[in-house]
Design an enzyme around this catalytic site. Structure first.
Site, PDB file in Angstrom:
ATOM      1  N   ASN A  31       0.810  -1.254  -0.018  1.00 46.14           N
ATOM      2  CA  ASN A  31       0.042   0.070  -0.132  1.00 46.14           C
ATOM      3  C   ASN A  31       0.878   1.222  -0.014  1.00 46.14           C
ATOM      4  O   ASN A  31       2.066   1.073   0.346  1.00 46.14           O
ATOM      5  CB  ASN A  31      -1.001   0.021   1.116  1.00 46.14           C
ATOM      6  CG  ASN A  31      -0.418   0.582   2.489  1.00 46.14           C
ATOM      7  OD1 ASN A  31       0.136   1.405   2.578  1.00 46.14           O
ATOM      8  ND2 ASN A  31      -0.348  -0.622   3.487  1.00 46.14           N
ATOM      9  N   ASP A  32       0.244   2.194  -0.394  1.00 48.71           N
ATOM     10  CA  ASP A  32       1.253   3.322  -0.570  1.00 48.71           C
ATOM     11  C   ASP A  32       1.716   4.221   0.730  1.00 48.71           C
ATOM     12  O   ASP A  32       2.834   4.794   0.442  1.00 48.71           O
ATOM     13  CB  ASP A  32       0.271   4.436  -1.584  1.00 48.71           C
ATOM     14  CG  ASP A  32      -1.004   4.915  -0.985  1.00 48.71           C
ATOM     15  OD1 ASP A  32      -1.280   4.577   0.186  1.00 48.71           O
ATOM     16  OD2 ASP A  32      -1.574   5.780  -1.602  1.00 48.71           O
TER      17      ASP A  32
ATOM     18  N   HIS B 204      -8.324   4.482  10.595  1.00 50.28           N
ATOM     19  CA  HIS B 204      -9.608   3.651  11.087  1.00 50.28           C
ATOM     20  C   HIS B 204      -9.615   3.475  12.546  1.00 50.28           C
ATOM     21  O   HIS B 204     -10.404   2.528  13.036  1.00 50.28           O
ATOM     22  CB  HIS B 204      -9.732   2.593  10.011  1.00 50.28           C
ATOM     23  CG  HIS B 204      -9.968   2.909   8.819  1.00 50.28           C
ATOM     24  ND1 HIS B 204     -11.188   3.679   8.236  1.00 50.28           N
ATOM     25  CD2 HIS B 204      -9.177   2.838   7.674  1.00 50.28           C
ATOM     26  CE1 HIS B 204     -10.910   3.953   7.073  1.00 50.28           C
ATOM     27  NE2 HIS B 204      -9.903   3.471   6.516  1.00 50.28           N
TER      28      HIS B 204
ATOM     29  N   CYS C 251     -13.986   6.872  13.133  1.00 52.20           N
ATOM     30  CA  CYS C 251     -12.790   6.777  12.604  1.00 52.20           C
ATOM     31  C   CYS C 251     -12.005   8.162  12.255  1.00 52.20           C
ATOM     32  O   CYS C 251     -12.632   9.015  12.220  1.00 52.20           O
ATOM     33  CB  CYS C 251     -12.634   5.991  11.308  1.00 52.20           C
ATOM     34  SG  CYS C 251     -13.324   4.472  11.171  1.00 52.20           S
TER      35      CYS C 251
ATOM     36  N   GLU D 160     -10.045   9.095  10.229  1.00 52.14           N
ATOM     37  CA  GLU D 160     -10.078   9.596   8.874  1.00 52.14           C
ATOM     38  C   GLU D 160     -11.452  10.396   8.572  1.00 52.14           C
ATOM     39  O   GLU D 160     -11.559  11.184   7.817  1.00 52.14           O
ATOM     40  CB  GLU D 160      -9.913   8.339   8.048  1.00 52.14           C
ATOM     41  CG  GLU D 160      -9.882   8.565   6.330  1.00 52.14           C
ATOM     42  CD  GLU D 160      -9.581   7.234   5.798  1.00 52.14           C
ATOM     43  OE1 GLU D 160      -8.670   6.526   5.876  1.00 52.14           O
ATOM     44  OE2 GLU D 160     -10.285   6.852   4.819  1.00 52.14           O
TER      45      GLU D 160
HETATM   46 ZN    ZN Z   1     -12.981   4.129   8.858  1.00 48.35          ZN
END
Ligand code: ZN
Length: 365
Positions: free
Chosen positions: A155-156, A208, A225, A227
């Site tokens: 993943n990045d 998250h 979360c 985010e």
């Molecule tokens: Zn989430």
């Protein structure tokens, strides 16, 4: 290790053509054998790093010493698409890159491929990505079949972390964390000089971790979360209400964020409160990282770094207040690092280099 063991190991690496003695380095006279300066043999091999993202794919060719040799990018549509489509775009950018460098696919030792989402590095599987309409596909083997070259996937956020570990601020550090703020919030963690991916090999999902019970709805489907309070879409969600008076209801997300930032800079209280609130949630997330892992450095990275309200002294001060006070210790070091697509691609190249190094260390090649 004893000097004799090191000499023997270095001798093997010199024989394999992976290291070279450097004649140009100045030699200081000390007792015993004079020291010899060594460096990685740059033409021991080439790797390609490719960062896939929604609007643009970026590819970078580097030599074995990690020096960039050529780059290429491909603009693409913003829509979610099939894995076949993404891989055919990847092939296009790869061929452009190799064409520029005058190389063939057979000259490449490994391709590091990174994208946002949940990518199982060990199994080479794509679990989920915001770029794709499909889930749970064998990304690595499909890419290897298509390109005819060994591929490593990740993943990045892990790409950025590897780039910091191999080429950046993390080179001299045993333990550090990288927090990326883009469309989502990602994290990479280095423990004892190694990237830690967890048992499921999916990486750290800081975005998250929950910062509010029954809080704002997150893209993942759960509530509260981090985010859902600080990522682009969270700011856009608030901006669309706060900026309603200016009649910008149909403005695209990107423009909406720009406008929110401009208004905050111009002194608009509603806009400032949105950034300040997001900054406090970021401070909470960072303090949780400090309390759990005690990294010597946290690097905050991303392309959204121009929204400096998120990274100002108040946020760092709040983070320190929420972290446990470790008596006698200097406060956690925080650095911000703005990344362009090319630097993410360099992280993908670091992924390919580390894959080769691991394979050699484990006797797989
Ligand atoms: Zn989430």
């Amino acid at each position: 290790m004893s000097p004799a063991s090191i000499t023997a190991l270095v001798g093997e690496l010199l024989d394999l053509g992976l290291l070279q003695e450097r004649a140009d380095a100045s030699r200081t006279t000390t007792r015993g054998r004079p020291p010899v300066a060594l460096s990685v043999q740059p033409d021991a091999g080439y790797v390609v790093g490719i960062k896939l993202s929604r609007m643009r794919h970026t590819a970078l060719l580097v030599d074995a010493a990690g020096q960039p040799l050529a780059e290429a990018s491909l603009a693409c549509s913003d829509r979610r698409r099939s894995l076949d489509q993404i891989l055919s775009e990847t092939e296009k950018v790869l061929d452009t890159l190799l064409g520029r460098a005058g190389l063939q696919r057979g000259d490449i030792a490994c391709i590091g491929l990174g994208m946002p989402g949940m990518i199982d590095h060990a199994a080479g599987r794509l679990v989920w990505s915001p770029l794709l309409t499909e889930r749970d596909r064998p990304l690595r083997s499909l890419a290897e079949d298509l390109f005819g070259v060994p591929v490593a996937v990740d993943n990045d956020a892990n790409l950025v972390t590897l780039a910091e570990l191999w080429f950046g601020k993390g080179r001299a550090m045993a333990d550090f964390a990288v927090v990326t703020i883009e469309q989502g919030v990602g994290m990479g963690l280095v423990l004892n000089h190694r990237l830690y991916r967890g048992a499921g090999s999916l990486g750290m999902e800081l975005g998250h971790t929950k910062v509010q019970l029954d809080g704002a709805l997150c893209k993942c489907g759960q509530r509260g979360c981090l985010e859902a309070y600080i990522a682009d879409y969270a700011l856009v969600r608030e901006a669309s209400t706060a900026l309603d008076a200016s009649g910008s209801g149909s403005t695209a997300d990107e423009a909406m964020l720009e406008q929110l930032f401009e208004q905050a800079k111009a002194g608009n209280d509603a806009a400032r409160v949105i950034f300040r609130r997001a900054g406090r949630f970021l401070a909470l997330g960072l303090a949780n990282v400090v309390n759990l892992f005690d990294p010597s450095l946290i690097i905050i990275a991303g392309e959204r770094m121009q929204y400096d309200y998120l990274y100002e002294d108040d946020v760092i001060g709040e983070m320190h207040r929420l972290s446990l006070n470790r008596t006698g210790r200097a406060p956690q070091q925080i650095e911000t690092h703005a990344w362009g697509d090319l630097m993410w691609a360099r992280g993908a190249a670091a992924l390919a280099l580390s894959e080769i190094a691991d394979a050699m260390a484990e006797g797989r090649t």
